[in-house]
Design a protein around this motif. Sequence first.
Motif, PDB file in Angstrom:
ATOM      1  N   ILE A   1       0.663  -1.160  -0.010  1.00  0.00           N
ATOM      2  CA  ILE A   1       0.064   0.014  -0.043  1.00  0.00           C
ATOM      3  C   ILE A   1       0.794   1.296   0.026  1.00  0.00           C
ATOM      4  O   ILE A   1       0.573   2.137  -0.798  1.00  0.00           O
ATOM      5  N   ILE A   2       1.801   1.296   0.681  1.00  0.00           N
ATOM      6  CA  ILE A   2       2.713   2.450   0.803  1.00  0.00           C
ATOM      7  C   ILE A   2       3.425   2.514  -0.415  1.00  0.00           C
ATOM      8  O   ILE A   2       3.471   3.791  -0.977  1.00  0.00           O
ATOM      9  N   LYS A   3       3.820   1.640  -1.211  1.00  0.00           N
ATOM     10  CA  LYS A   3       4.613   1.739  -2.428  1.00  0.00           C
ATOM     11  C   LYS A   3       3.686   2.301  -3.399  1.00  0.00           C
ATOM     12  O   LYS A   3       3.768   3.146  -4.264  1.00  0.00           O
ATOM     13  N   LEU A   4       2.428   1.684  -3.500  1.00  0.00           N
ATOM     14  CA  LEU A   4       1.261   2.212  -4.359  1.00  0.00           C
ATOM     15  C   LEU A   4       0.813   3.637  -4.335  1.00  0.00           C
ATOM     16  O   LEU A   4       0.598   4.258  -5.293  1.00  0.00           O
ATOM     17  N   ALA A   5       0.635   3.878  -3.200  1.00  0.00           N
ATOM     18  CA  ALA A   5       0.445   5.277  -2.830  1.00  0.00           C
ATOM     19  C   ALA A   5       1.356   6.319  -2.700  1.00  0.00           C
ATOM     20  O   ALA A   5       1.256   7.571  -2.535  1.00  0.00           O
ATOM     21  N   ASP A   6       2.614   5.820  -3.027  1.00  0.00           N
ATOM     22  CA  ASP A   6       3.700   6.578  -2.807  1.00  0.00           C
ATOM     23  C   ASP A   6       3.727   7.581  -1.631  1.00  0.00           C
ATOM     24  O   ASP A   6       3.849   8.605  -1.295  1.00  0.00           O
ATOM     25  N   ILE A   7       3.576   6.814  -0.334  1.00  0.00           N
ATOM     26  CA  ILE A   7       3.574   7.179   1.200  1.00  0.00           C
ATOM     27  C   ILE A   7       5.028   7.265   1.240  1.00  0.00           C
ATOM     28  O   ILE A   7       5.984   6.704   1.280  1.00  0.00           O
TER      29      ILE A   7
ATOM     30  N   LEU B   1       2.675   8.290  10.195  1.00  0.00           N
ATOM     31  CA  LEU B   1       2.455   9.056  11.355  1.00  0.00           C
ATOM     32  C   LEU B   1       2.020   7.723  12.123  1.00  0.00           C
ATOM     33  O   LEU B   1       1.057   7.000  11.843  1.00  0.00           O
ATOM     34  N   THR B   2       2.398   7.422  13.514  1.00  0.00           N
ATOM     35  CA  THR B   2       2.032   6.266  14.359  1.00  0.00           C
ATOM     36  C   THR B   2       2.071   6.496  15.559  1.00  0.00           C
ATOM     37  O   THR B   2       2.674   7.746  15.922  1.00  0.00           O
ATOM     38  N   ASP B   3       1.806   5.733  16.435  1.00  0.00           N
ATOM     39  CA  ASP B   3       1.744   5.808  18.020  1.00  0.00           C
ATOM     40  C   ASP B   3       2.976   5.111  18.637  1.00  0.00           C
ATOM     41  O   ASP B   3       3.490   4.326  17.620  1.00  0.00           O
ATOM     42  N   ALA B   4       3.133   5.312  19.880  1.00  0.00           N
ATOM     43  CA  ALA B   4       4.199   4.556  20.344  1.00  0.00           C
ATOM     44  C   ALA B   4       4.281   3.137  20.311  1.00  0.00           C
ATOM     45  O   ALA B   4       5.435   2.322  19.995  1.00  0.00           O
ATOM     46  N   GLY B   5       3.056   2.488  20.455  1.00  0.00           N
ATOM     47  CA  GLY B   5       2.889   1.173  20.490  1.00  0.00           C
ATOM     48  C   GLY B   5       3.439   0.264  19.152  1.00  0.00           C
ATOM     49  O   GLY B   5       3.512  -0.651  19.038  1.00  0.00           O
ATOM     50  N   HIS B   6       3.241   1.225  18.002  1.00  0.00           N
ATOM     51  CA  HIS B   6       3.767   0.574  16.571  1.00  0.00           C
ATOM     52  C   HIS B   6       4.973   1.461  15.733  1.00  0.00           C
ATOM     53  O   HIS B   6       5.343   0.840  14.757  1.00  0.00           O
ATOM     54  N   GLU B   7       5.613   2.015  16.664  1.00  0.00           N
ATOM     55  CA  GLU B   7       6.725   2.663  16.286  1.00  0.00           C
ATOM     56  C   GLU B   7       7.864   1.486  15.742  1.00  0.00           C
ATOM     57  O   GLU B   7       8.407   1.893  14.683  1.00  0.00           O
ATOM     58  N   ALA B   8       7.980   0.651  16.478  1.00  0.00           N
ATOM     59  CA  ALA B   8       9.025  -0.437  15.911  1.00  0.00           C
ATOM     60  C   ALA B   8       8.520  -0.943  14.612  1.00  0.00           C
ATOM     61  O   ALA B   8       9.407  -1.124  13.703  1.00  0.00           O
ATOM     62  N   ILE B   9       7.179  -1.352  14.389  1.00  0.00           N
ATOM     63  CA  ILE B   9       7.115  -1.792  12.980  1.00  0.00           C
ATOM     64  C   ILE B   9       7.143  -0.770  11.981  1.00  0.00           C
ATOM     65  O   ILE B   9       7.712  -1.175  10.810  1.00  0.00           O
ATOM     66  N   VAL B  10       6.839   0.410  12.273  1.00  0.00           N
ATOM     67  CA  VAL B  10       7.253   1.601  11.438  1.00  0.00           C
ATOM     68  C   VAL B  10       8.422   1.647  10.946  1.00  0.00           C
ATOM     69  O   VAL B  10       8.958   1.852   9.847  1.00  0.00           O
ATOM     70  N   ARG B  11       9.428   1.604  11.974  1.00  0.00           N
ATOM     71  CA  ARG B  11      10.832   1.771  11.764  1.00  0.00           C
ATOM     72  C   ARG B  11      11.283   0.600  10.981  1.00  0.00           C
ATOM     73  O   ARG B  11      12.149   0.716   9.996  1.00  0.00           O
ATOM     74  N   ASP B  12      10.760  -0.591  11.067  1.00  0.00           N
ATOM     75  CA  ASP B  12      11.326  -1.837  10.076  1.00  0.00           C
ATOM     76  C   ASP B  12      10.894  -1.606   8.862  1.00  0.00           C
ATOM     77  O   ASP B  12      11.566  -1.864   7.769  1.00  0.00           O
ATOM     78  N   ILE B  13       9.536  -1.007   8.903  1.00  0.00           N
ATOM     79  CA  ILE B  13       9.168  -0.634   7.421  1.00  0.00           C
ATOM     80  C   ILE B  13       9.848   0.438   6.819  1.00  0.00           C
ATOM     81  O   ILE B  13      10.276   0.228   5.437  1.00  0.00           O
ATOM     82  N   LYS B  14      10.323   1.409   7.483  1.00  0.00           N
ATOM     83  CA  LYS B  14      11.146   2.438   6.765  1.00  0.00           C
ATOM     84  C   LYS B  14      12.412   1.916   6.544  1.00  0.00           C
ATOM     85  O   LYS B  14      13.210   2.421   5.466  1.00  0.00           O
ATOM     86  N   ASN B  15      13.156   1.193   7.299  1.00  0.00           N
ATOM     87  CA  ASN B  15      14.565   0.406   6.885  1.00  0.00           C
ATOM     88  C   ASN B  15      14.388  -0.285   5.765  1.00  0.00           C
ATOM     89  O   ASN B  15      15.444  -0.382   4.859  1.00  0.00           O
ATOM     90  N   ARG B  16      13.372  -1.193   5.499  1.00  0.00           N
ATOM     91  CA  ARG B  16      13.054  -1.837   4.178  1.00  0.00           C
ATOM     92  C   ARG B  16      12.895  -0.871   3.013  1.00  0.00           C
ATOM     93  O   ARG B  16      12.973  -1.287   1.932  1.00  0.00           O
ATOM     94  N   ASN B  17      12.067   0.230   3.074  1.00  0.00           N
ATOM     95  CA  ASN B  17      11.714   1.381   2.085  1.00  0.00           C
ATOM     96  C   ASN B  17      12.202   2.455   2.464  1.00  0.00           C
ATOM     97  O   ASN B  17      11.698   3.329   3.300  1.00  0.00           O
ATOM     98  N   HIS B  18      13.550   2.898   1.920  1.00  0.00           N
ATOM     99  CA  HIS B  18      14.366   4.020   2.246  1.00  0.00           C
ATOM    100  C   HIS B  18      13.552   5.463   1.751  1.00  0.00           C
ATOM    101  O   HIS B  18      14.111   6.209   2.238  1.00  0.00           O
TER     102      HIS B  18
END
Length: 163
Positions: free
Chosen positions: A133-139, A143-160
């Motif tokens: 979805i991130i790639k398709l929408a060119d996001i 924005l996330t909350d503290a509880g999901h920060e690690a997941i978003v960080r992992d996604i960011k590391n894979r999608n620079h």
Amino acid sequence: MYRLHFSCWFSPLCTFITPPETKKEWLNRFNENLQENFEIKPIQAILTDSFQKYRENTAIEYGPIRLTYAELAHRVACISQKIAAVGIEKGSFIGIYSKDKADIIFAAIGILNRACIFVPLDTNLPVKRIESIIKLADIRVILTDAGHEAIVRDIKNRNHNIE
């Protein structure tokens, strides 16, 4: 000015028994009436007016959270400023990855205030689906909350290209 299109709303048979020129006349009258009686404003202007007009009224009540319009306006302004600080252009897609409905409301309004488009990302979806979805929408920003920060960080590391 936006023009509305409608097919006859009061009867499915209307399509068959009403001549096209009559339907066109109805549509024109409807749109003229709409123009005469309503001021069309962007959602951001409507929200800003509400923030000022109802400052002390409750805007959000969700579980233990109870916020006035003034408090909501402050939280929204903080999010808008953070988006501006990152340098995101108007019209950009920004992801919201949170289960907290109040946070989603703050984020969505903050994103709209920056003239961007919010994309709610379902936290129940598999990470691979979120990434597609991130790639398709060119996001570029999530924005996330503290509880999901690690997941978003992992996604960011894979999608620079994500900030």
